[in-house]
Write a protein that holds these residues in place. Structure first.
Motif, PDB file in Angstrom:
ATOM      1  N   ALA A 192       0.833  -1.206   0.000  1.00 46.95           N
ATOM      2  CA  ALA A 192       0.000   0.000   0.000  1.00 46.95           C
ATOM      3  C   ALA A 192       0.868   1.256   0.000  1.00 46.95           C
ATOM      4  O   ALA A 192       0.581   2.220  -0.720  1.00 46.95           O
ATOM      5  CB  ALA A 192      -0.939   0.001   1.209  1.00 46.95           C
ATOM      6  N   VAL A 193       1.921   1.241   0.789  1.00 38.36           N
ATOM      7  CA  VAL A 193       2.840   2.388   0.829  1.00 38.36           C
ATOM      8  C   VAL A 193       3.448   2.616  -0.549  1.00 38.36           C
ATOM      9  O   VAL A 193       3.500   3.752  -1.041  1.00 38.36           O
ATOM     10  CB  VAL A 193       3.940   2.175   1.891  1.00 38.36           C
ATOM     11  N   SER A 194       3.891   1.550  -1.187  1.00 31.75           N
ATOM     12  CA  SER A 194       4.501   1.661  -2.512  1.00 31.75           C
ATOM     13  C   SER A 194       3.520   2.239  -3.529  1.00 31.75           C
ATOM     14  O   SER A 194       3.873   3.121  -4.325  1.00 31.75           O
ATOM     15  CB  SER A 194       5.000   0.285  -2.957  1.00 31.75           C
ATOM     16  N   PRO A 199       5.407 -10.649  -7.177  1.00 31.35           N
ATOM     17  CA  PRO A 199       6.341  -9.983  -8.077  1.00 31.35           C
ATOM     18  C   PRO A 199       7.009 -10.947  -9.058  1.00 31.35           C
ATOM     19  O   PRO A 199       7.171 -12.124  -8.762  1.00 31.35           O
ATOM     20  CB  PRO A 199       7.380  -9.372  -7.128  1.00 31.35           C
ATOM     21  N   GLY A 200       7.385 -10.411 -10.190  1.00 32.64           N
ATOM     22  CA  GLY A 200       8.175 -11.163 -11.164  1.00 32.64           C
ATOM     23  C   GLY A 200       9.648 -11.051 -10.821  1.00 32.64           C
ATOM     24  O   GLY A 200      10.042 -10.229  -9.995  1.00 32.64           O
ATOM     25  N   PHE A 201      10.435 -11.870 -11.465  1.00 33.16           N
ATOM     26  CA  PHE A 201      11.875 -11.860 -11.190  1.00 33.16           C
ATOM     27  C   PHE A 201      12.717 -11.677 -12.434  1.00 33.16           C
ATOM     28  O   PHE A 201      13.939 -11.684 -12.357  1.00 33.16           O
ATOM     29  CB  PHE A 201      12.260 -13.146 -10.442  1.00 33.16           C
ATOM     30  N   TYR A 202      12.084 -11.485 -13.607  1.00 38.24           N
ATOM     31  CA  TYR A 202      12.854 -11.339 -14.840  1.00 38.24           C
ATOM     32  C   TYR A 202      13.665 -10.050 -14.872  1.00 38.24           C
ATOM     33  O   TYR A 202      14.594  -9.922 -15.633  1.00 38.24           O
ATOM     34  CB  TYR A 202      11.945 -11.427 -16.077  1.00 38.24           C
ATOM     35  N   HIS A 203      13.324  -9.089 -14.017  1.00 41.10           N
ATOM     36  CA  HIS A 203      14.070  -7.833 -13.965  1.00 41.10           C
ATOM     37  C   HIS A 203      15.224  -7.882 -12.954  1.00 41.10           C
ATOM     38  O   HIS A 203      15.862  -6.869 -12.691  1.00 41.10           O
ATOM     39  CB  HIS A 203      13.120  -6.670 -13.665  1.00 41.10           C
ATOM     40  N   ALA A 204      15.494  -9.085 -12.422  1.00 42.37           N
ATOM     41  CA  ALA A 204      16.602  -9.328 -11.489  1.00 42.37           C
ATOM     42  C   ALA A 204      16.596  -8.360 -10.305  1.00 42.37           C
ATOM     43  O   ALA A 204      17.539  -7.602 -10.088  1.00 42.37           O
ATOM     44  CB  ALA A 204      17.947  -9.264 -12.221  1.00 42.37           C
ATOM     45  N   PRO A 205      15.512  -8.388  -9.503  1.00 43.27           N
ATOM     46  CA  PRO A 205      15.437  -7.480  -8.356  1.00 43.27           C
ATOM     47  C   PRO A 205      16.535  -7.775  -7.338  1.00 43.27           C
ATOM     48  O   PRO A 205      16.898  -8.934  -7.126  1.00 43.27           O
ATOM     49  CB  PRO A 205      14.056  -7.772  -7.773  1.00 43.27           C
ATOM     50  N   GLY A 206      17.045  -6.719  -6.753  1.00 51.69           N
ATOM     51  CA  GLY A 206      18.096  -6.867  -5.756  1.00 51.69           C
ATOM     52  C   GLY A 206      17.663  -6.426  -4.372  1.00 51.69           C
ATOM     53  O   GLY A 206      18.384  -6.659  -3.402  1.00 51.69           O
ATOM     54  N   VAL A 249      14.034  -5.479  -1.625  1.00 52.53           N
ATOM     55  CA  VAL A 249      12.599  -5.597  -1.364  1.00 52.53           C
ATOM     56  C   VAL A 249      11.859  -4.458  -2.066  1.00 52.53           C
ATOM     57  O   VAL A 249      10.773  -4.657  -2.625  1.00 52.53           O
ATOM     58  CB  VAL A 249      12.312  -5.600   0.154  1.00 52.53           C
ATOM     59  N   GLU A 250      12.433  -3.276  -2.066  1.00 54.93           N
ATOM     60  CA  GLU A 250      11.805  -2.133  -2.746  1.00 54.93           C
ATOM     61  C   GLU A 250      11.562  -2.425  -4.220  1.00 54.93           C
ATOM     62  O   GLU A 250      10.534  -2.049  -4.778  1.00 54.93           O
ATOM     63  CB  GLU A 250      12.662  -0.868  -2.593  1.00 54.93           C
ATOM     64  N   PHE A 254       7.681  -3.622  -8.568  1.00 58.17           N
ATOM     65  CA  PHE A 254       7.142  -4.459  -9.636  1.00 58.17           C
ATOM     66  C   PHE A 254       5.634  -4.628  -9.480  1.00 58.17           C
ATOM     67  O   PHE A 254       4.867  -4.428 -10.426  1.00 58.17           O
ATOM     68  CB  PHE A 254       7.825  -5.840  -9.636  1.00 58.17           C
ATOM     69  N   VAL A 255       5.202  -4.995  -8.283  1.00 56.32           N
ATOM     70  CA  VAL A 255       3.766  -5.193  -8.041  1.00 56.32           C
ATOM     71  C   VAL A 255       3.021  -3.874  -8.210  1.00 56.32           C
ATOM     72  O   VAL A 255       1.958  -3.824  -8.834  1.00 56.32           O
ATOM     73  CB  VAL A 255       3.520  -5.815  -6.649  1.00 56.32           C
ATOM     74  N   THR A 256       3.569  -2.793  -7.687  1.00 60.01           N
ATOM     75  CA  THR A 256       2.947  -1.474  -7.826  1.00 60.01           C
ATOM     76  C   THR A 256       2.737  -1.123  -9.294  1.00 60.01           C
ATOM     77  O   THR A 256       1.654  -0.687  -9.693  1.00 60.01           O
ATOM     78  CB  THR A 256       3.820  -0.401  -7.148  1.00 60.01           C
TER      79      THR A 256
END
Length: 190
Positions: A21-23, A153-160, A162-163, A168-170
């Motif tokens: 929600a914050v995001s 969330p997806g992972f194809y963007h190689a998240p590093g 939690v933000e 991604f979800v936002t």
């Protein structure tokens, strides 16, 4: 149907995942979208239990905050124009209310009005696994016109961080309203 008001209702119910929600509220503020925030008593309990963002953190990000007990608030009426509503996180209880047309608090009433006026309603679920009653409620809400999403969330963007997962979800949620979140990398983009 979007009326182009630049105004969204944001509901926060008692599912775990208040950082989503914050995001979303941060992104909407950056996009200069007027937000009308409704936080349920269940969400307030979850905030305390999770030790995460406070109610003050949420309300500071919103344009207007409404008391969930105020069934006379502007967002309880179809004549108050918005581009739609999203509920993030959406608890199983709130999903059941939306699916069944129960409007016993402001959040569920605003969701009912959103569907009644045929505006976009996005419910972002975080709880799992899904028992049969919840699956049936998802289908009923979908059949009534809501979009059902999970905070997955997806992972194809190689998240590093939690933000980056929250971002991604936002971005995917706000895609449902035709809003582009800056910095969101889509599949196939560099």
């Amino acid at each position: 149907m979007s009326v182009g008001t630049g105004r969204l209702v944001v509901g926060v119910s008692g599912g775990s995942g208040i950082p989503y929600a914050v995001s979303v509220l941060r992104a909407l503020r950056e996009l200069e979208v007027e937000t009308h925030l409704i936080v349920t008593s269940g969400a307030k309990r979850v905030m305390t239990a999770e030790g995460g963002p406070s109610l003050a953190d949420l309300t500071a990000l919103a344009s207007v905050t409404h008391d969930d007990r105020d069934l006379g608030a502007s967002v309880a009426s179809g004549s108050f124009r918005t581009d739609g509503m999203l509920v993030v996180p959406c608890s199983a209880g709130t999903l059941a209310k939306v699916a069944g047309g129960l409007a016993d608090n402001l959040l569920s009433r605003a969701a009912h009005v959103t569907l009644k006026e045929r505006r976009r309603l996005v419910l972002v679920l975080r709880e799992d696994p899904f028992p049969r009653p919840m699956l049936l409620n998802m289908l009923a809400a979908f059949d009534a016109g809501a979009t059902i999403m999970t905070a997955s969330p997806g992972f194809y963007h190689a998240p590093g961080t939690v933000e980056e997962l929250l971002h991604f979800v936002t971005a995917r949620v706000l895609d449902q309203f035709g809003l582009d979140v800056p910095g969101f990398r889509r599949w196939g983009e560099q």
